[in-house]
Design a protein around this motif. Structure first.
Motif, short mmCIF file in Angstrom:
data_model
loop_
_atom_site.label_atom_id
_atom_site.label_comp_id
_atom_site.label_asym_id
_atom_site.label_seq_id
_atom_site.Cartn_x
_atom_site.Cartn_y
_atom_site.Cartn_z
N ALA A 3 8.88 6.98 -4.84
CA ALA A 3 8.74 7.91 -5.96
C ALA A 3 8.34 7.18 -7.23
CB ALA A 3 10.05 8.67 -6.16
N ALA A 4 8.92 5.98 -7.45
CA ALA A 4 8.59 5.22 -8.66
C ALA A 4 7.13 4.78 -8.65
CB ALA A 4 9.51 4.01 -8.77
N LEU A 14 17.68 4.07 3.18
CA LEU A 14 16.74 5.19 3.10
C LEU A 14 16.50 5.61 1.65
CD1 LEU A 14 15.07 7.41 4.51
CD2 LEU A 14 17.15 8.83 4.50
N GLU A 15 17.57 5.75 0.86
CA GLU A 15 17.42 6.14 -0.54
C GLU A 15 16.69 5.06 -1.34
OE1 GLU A 15 17.94 9.01 -1.68
OE2 GLU A 15 19.13 9.93 -0.09
N ASP A 16 16.87 3.81 -0.96
CA ASP A 16 16.14 2.72 -1.61
C ASP A 16 14.63 2.89 -1.39
OD1 ASP A 16 15.38 0.40 -2.84
OD2 ASP A 16 16.45 -0.95 -1.48
N PHE A 17 14.25 3.18 -0.14
CA PHE A 17 12.82 3.40 0.17
C PHE A 17 12.29 4.63 -0.57
CE2 PHE A 17 10.25 6.19 2.98
CZ PHE A 17 9.02 5.56 2.79
N ARG A 18 13.02 5.74 -0.52
CA ARG A 18 12.56 6.97 -1.16
C ARG A 18 12.42 6.77 -2.68
NH1 ARG A 18 10.39 10.34 2.59
NH2 ARG A 18 11.79 10.65 4.36
N GLY A 19 13.36 6.07 -3.28
CA GLY A 19 13.30 5.84 -4.72
C GLY A 19 12.12 4.97 -5.12
N ASP A 55 0.86 -1.19 0.00
CA ASP A 55 0.00 0.00 0.00
C ASP A 55 0.89 1.24 0.00
OD1 ASP A 55 -1.85 2.00 0.34
OD2 ASP A 55 -3.01 0.91 1.86
N PRO A 56 1.23 1.78 -1.17
CA PRO A 56 2.15 2.92 -1.23
C PRO A 56 1.63 4.14 -0.48
CG PRO A 56 1.84 1.95 -3.41
CD PRO A 56 0.84 1.31 -2.50
N VAL A 57 0.33 4.39 -0.55
CA VAL A 57 -0.23 5.57 0.13
C VAL A 57 -0.08 5.45 1.63
CG1 VAL A 57 -2.31 6.94 0.48
CG2 VAL A 57 -1.83 5.96 -1.78
N ALA A 58 -0.44 4.27 2.17
CA ALA A 58 -0.31 4.07 3.62
C ALA A 58 1.15 4.10 4.04
CB ALA A 58 -0.95 2.74 4.00
N ALA A 59 2.03 3.53 3.22
CA ALA A 59 3.46 3.53 3.56
C ALA A 59 4.01 4.95 3.60
CB ALA A 59 4.23 2.69 2.54
N GLU A 60 3.60 5.77 2.64
CA GLU A 60 4.07 7.16 2.64
C GLU A 60 3.52 7.92 3.84
OE1 GLU A 60 4.42 10.95 -0.40
OE2 GLU A 60 2.94 9.38 -0.79
N ARG A 61 2.27 7.66 4.17
CA ARG A 61 1.65 8.35 5.31
C ARG A 61 2.34 7.96 6.62
NH1 ARG A 61 -3.08 7.04 4.10
NH2 ARG A 61 -3.24 5.16 5.38
N GLU A 62 2.73 6.70 6.76
CA GLU A 62 3.32 6.23 8.02
C GLU A 62 4.80 6.54 8.12
OE1 GLU A 62 3.91 2.10 10.60
OE2 GLU A 62 2.75 2.08 8.73
N TRP A 63 5.55 6.39 7.01
CA TRP A 63 7.00 6.41 7.11
C TRP A 63 7.65 7.66 6.56
CZ3 TRP A 63 9.34 2.95 10.04
CH2 TRP A 63 8.70 1.74 10.27
#
Length: 933
Positions: free
Chosen positions: A199-200, A191-196, A164-172
């Protein structure tokens, strides 16, 4: 222990291993094995084997050994996992878990759960993957390890992006740092792996590429090779979406090269699958099929692995694009049980869509209709609207095929209904654009049924999308090119900075090495100069020199006392000792003589020629020679040389090290010579002390025997006169009874006196004889301390009386020990003599006491004390030093108490101490074991 070590840390560990002995570098060997587990898995396993074999020879405690064995099991588990040997990996994880749980090792348990999350990932268990990461986070939080905690949380955030990208962005997004600039490299990569990835998933490809490129570089620098390979495939996939297929293939090839070099089947398969999908999108269907089939043919790839499922999905799409219905149907049929077993609903929808289109290609319209309807129901249930559009489109094409098969007229066909539903569903989606081919097909179907206005509308929209798609593709290519240039520029800057950092690191390493060498030279010099024997000096030198210099051949020459020749005091070549013949100082060709005469170093990097020096017969050919004089102050005492068969073996750094060693060796040899001279002088003085003690003892014996022998002589002469008188009376026949009785009485009394005197003399002779035997033979036996004290006081009786001193003996007869009576008696006599010589100077009368008591069942205590003048604290502090005396030049040698101290502390295995107060006397305490060592 670092979870992932940086390249600089690995280089430092490698250097430590190269310079140290095996057992000395055991901790570094363990750290290097752990750091190389992904960089060079096979070598890491070899180092782990070495560490396990050396653990028993180390001085580590058992808990530490258990922790190391647990860490080695974890390392082997990761190696098995990387080589796709999942069962073996799970077995080693179980062993490591038992060890870490028994030791309550929180860091070890965190690392174990981290590895188990990878095992769950390889088996397609998404829920288990998250559970293991949460357990790892709990362990890291418990041991308060911020580095592991940051890494694990970033990985959990990345895992939740897939569900769930939306929930993951909201939480993390707010919990984790926004940038990795101020973070350590290991955590920065995660961290950059998660951010990338975030974004993708949101379609922000430029930000994704920037983050993933940075994560890739950080992963390589910290040995996270598995992450680096995954990042390379993700970057390739992102560039594919941006239609920059050339850059995409570069990244996919880079990831594949890393995977092949590591020999990890799962990651090789992952790279092959993504590369095949990229080739499919490029239209290179043959190459795509070849790579995907190679991926599926990897025997080590687990059947349940998601990589296999992705490869089958990509292969099925490739076969559909190639219009190979049978092959496509076979691929999706194989994918179906894998998707069902792993619970991958997205893949199950792909299966239905693929089987429907494959059946359509094969003309099996009922099967195609059934699969499409099942897929539609599944897509609606799982709320997958984009796949619902594809399935409605497929349903429309199936309906067209059915109409054609039944030869229905175009105006009576129902395919248009499905096209309308597909476009209607697409129109209900936010920011969703239907495919141009769908609009074209719908326009064609509408025109066939006479709906020209609607057909024109859809056709017009399709043309607009083509134009927009072209513009967007152009924009994407432009953006991709821009990103590519940015990445290349950043990479160039990074490479420049990396080289600068390497240069600084090399300079720092050189400074640190120099500091370490100086420290090591200091400790070696201290060890060398502490030795007082030449052989020990050479032994220490030979033991340490090989760690600092290439010196398979070395020798030390010492100048003789006359200064006429140099003799070889030490020589070693390839581990074998040798002694060269002496070298005359008159030699004109000897480099050794020239070095001493000129007092300067000689360095030669080629074999000496005829005009340079003399080659010692029988020695091996050497290409590097270094000579240095051994100088102490202004005196040159010898020469040292080291030689190597390697050319250019000695540079400036080696010369400095050798020069320093020669200084230490010169000082040590000079000290050894001085110590030898002092030892000889000490032996002479000790011999004089013994002769003086012998003279005192002889005088005492003579004095003690003088009284009983004199009394016996006096009585004997008296009895002789009385006997002659008695004999005359007998001859004259005038002997009376009273005369007879008087003679008999006088004779009896005289003989009694003689008998007592002779018994006293015999007792003294026996006592002195025992003392003489003990003093000369140092025989060990059990003896009474009181008897020993009596013998010592008898020996010193004359001197004590002459000094006007009273001697007291407070030793009980039962107190005995098993030791050396002679040396102990010598110690007591030295202490009493010391009291007579120093304690009562300028005083009349005094008292000296020899006493003792049992301390426990193992030790006894003796003391010699006096009530004399006492000593100052500074005198007490130095009283046992050799040659220290307060009567220097007045008969005192300063060796008596030093000898006593040596006898007590070495031969007798005890200790001696002194306490004194000026004006109140002194007390020497001796503690001895009841049984001497």
């Amino acid at each position: 222990m670092e979870f992932f070590a940086t390249d600089s840390s690995v280089s430092a560990l490698e250097q430590s291993l190269a310079q140290g002995a095996v057992l000395d570098t055991l901790p570094e060997r363990l750290l290097l094995a752990w750091a190389l587990r992904q960089r060079d898995t096979l070598r890491a396993l070899e180092l782990a084997q070495d560490v396990e074999g050396l653990i028993s020879a180390s001085d580590w405690r058992e808990p530490q050994r258990m922790a190391v064995r647990g860490r080695l099991s974890l390392l082997r588990a990761e190696a098995h996992l990387l080589f796709a040997e999942l069962d073996e990996a799970q077995l080693h994880m179980k062993q490591a878990g038992q060890v870490f749980a028994g030791l309550a090792d929180g860091s070890g348990l965190a690392d174990l759960h981290w590895l188990r999350h990878y095992l769950a990932a390889d088996r397609g268990d998404a829920a288990g993957l998250k559970d293991e990461l949460k357990r790892a986070i709990a362990c890291a939080r418990q041991v308060r390890d911020p580095h592991r905690l940051a890494l694990l949380e970033a990985n959990l955030a990345r895992a939740e992006v897939f569900s769930d990208p939306v929930a993951a962005e909201r939480e993390w997004a707010a919990r984790l740092p926004r940038d990795s600039a101020d973070m350590p490299l290991m955590e920065g990569a995660a961290l950059e792996d998660f951010r990338g990835l975030l974004a993708a998933m949101g379609g922000h490809y430029l930000a994704s590429i920037q983050a993933h490129s940075k994560a890739f570089e950080l992963s390589l620098h910290t040995g996270q090779i598995r992450r680096a390979i995954t990042l390379a495939t993700n970057l390739g996939h992102t560039y594919t979406k941006m239609s920059d297929f050339q850059t995409a293939m570069e990244w996919l090839r880079r990831g594949l090269d890393l995977a092949r070099a590591s020999r990890w089947p799962n990651l090789i398969a992952l790279c092959l699958a993504h590369t095949g999908e990229a080739l499919r999108r490029l239209g290179q269907l043959g190459d795509a099929r070849e790579l995907l089939q190679e991926c599926l043919q990897l025997l080590a790839l687990p059947p349940e692995a998601r990589t296999r499922a992705l490869a089958l999905s990509y292969l099925g799409r490739t076969e559909l694009d190639s219009r190979q219905g049978v092959a496509a149907q076979a691929a999706f049929a194989q994918l179906q049980p894998l998707a069902e077993a792993s619970g991958s609903h997205d893949l199950l929808t792909d299966v239905r869509l693929g089987l429907a289109r494959a059946a359509l290609l094969l003309g099996d319209l009922p099967a195609a209709r059934r699969q499409a309807e099942l897929g539609l129901a599944m897509a609606r249930q799982q709320q997958e609207p984009d796949k619902e559009v594809d399935l409605l489109w497929a349903r429309a094409e199936i309906q067209q095929a059915e109409d054609l098969a039944l030869q229905r007229p175009s105006e009576a066909g129902t395919a248009l209904v499905w096209y309308e539903r597909a476009l209607q569903r697409a129109g209900s989606l936010e920011a969703y654009t239907p495919q141009v081919r769908l609009l074209d097909a719908a326009a064609k179907a509408s025109a066939a049924q006479g709906g020209f206005e609607q057909a024109y509308h859809w056709a017009q929209r399709a043309n607009e999308l083509r134009q927009r798609s072209f513009s967007e593709e152009t924009s994407r290519r432009s953006s991709a090119l821009q990103v590519h240039h940015q990445i290349e520029r950043a990479r160039a800057e990074s490479e420049h900075l990396r080289r600068l950092a390497e240069s600084e690191a090399a300079r720092f390493q050189l400074l640190r090495d120099s500091h370490e060498v100086l420290q090591r030279l200091g400790s070696i010099g201290q060890e060398i100069t502490n030795e007082l024997e030449a052989d020990r000096v050479f032994h220490v030198m030979e033991r340490h020199i090989h760690a600092l210099l290439d010196a398979p051949c070395m020798s030390v020459y010492v100048l003789d006392e006359g200064g006429a020749q140099l003799y070889c005091a030490f020589g070693m070549e390839d581990g074998q000792p040798f002694i060269d013949p002496p070298i005359a100082m008159s030699s004109e060709r000897s480099l050794t003589v020239r070095c001493l005469r000129e007092r300067r170093e000689y360095l030669m990097n080629q074999p000496p020629g005829e005009s340079v020096g003399e080659q010692v017969p029988g020695t091996s050919e050497l290409k590097s020679l270094l000579f240095a004089p051994l100088v102490v102050g202004e005196r040159a005492i010898g020469v040292m040389t080291i030689q190597s068969p390697r050319a250019e073996a000695y540079g400036e750094r080696q010369q400095v090290i050798f020069r320093t060693l020669c200084s230490y060796i010169a000082i040590a040899l000079d000290n050894a010579d001085a110590y030898l001279r002092v030892s000889e002088l000490q032996r002479q003085l000790m011999a004089q002390e013994k002769l003086a003690a012998l003279g005192a003892m002889v005088a005492g014996v003579a004095h003690e025997l003088n009284t009983p022998i004199g009394n016996s002589l006096l009585i004997a002469s008296t009895l002789l006169g009385a006997t002659e008188e008695f004999s005359q009376q007998v001859e004259q026949r005038v002997l009376k009874r009273s005369d007879w009785m008087q003679y008999a009485g006088r004779t009896r009394d005289g003989l009694e006196v003689i008998n007592r005197s002779m018994q006293t003399a015999a007792s003294l002779v026996s006592s002195f004889k025992q003392v003489a035997v003990d003093r000369s033979s140092e025989q060990r036996r059990e003896f009474s301390l009181r008897e020993l004290g009596e013998q010592c006081l008898q020996t010193l009786a004359l001197q004590l009386r002459q000094a006007g001193l009273e001697a007291r003996l407070t030793l009980v007869p039962e107190l005995s020990i098993d030791s050396f009576p002679g040396p102990l008696g010598q110690v007591l006599i030295i202490l009493v003599n010391n009291a007579m010589a120093h304690a009562f100077e300028g005083r009349a009368g005094g008292q000296v006491e020899i006493g003792g008591q049992a301390l426990d069942g193992e030790r006894v205590q003796l003391w010699v004390q006096d009530n004399g003048a006492g000593m100052a604290a500074e005198v007490c502090a130095r009283i046992f030093e050799p040659f220290f005396t307060t009567k220097f030049g007045r008969g005192g040698s300063g060796l008596g108490l030093s000898i006593a101290h040596n006898i007590v502390s070495t031969l007798l295995g005890g200790r001696i101490s002194v306490s004194s107060t000026p004006g109140q006397g002194s007390r020497f305490l001796i503690e001895l074991p009841r049984r001497a060592p």
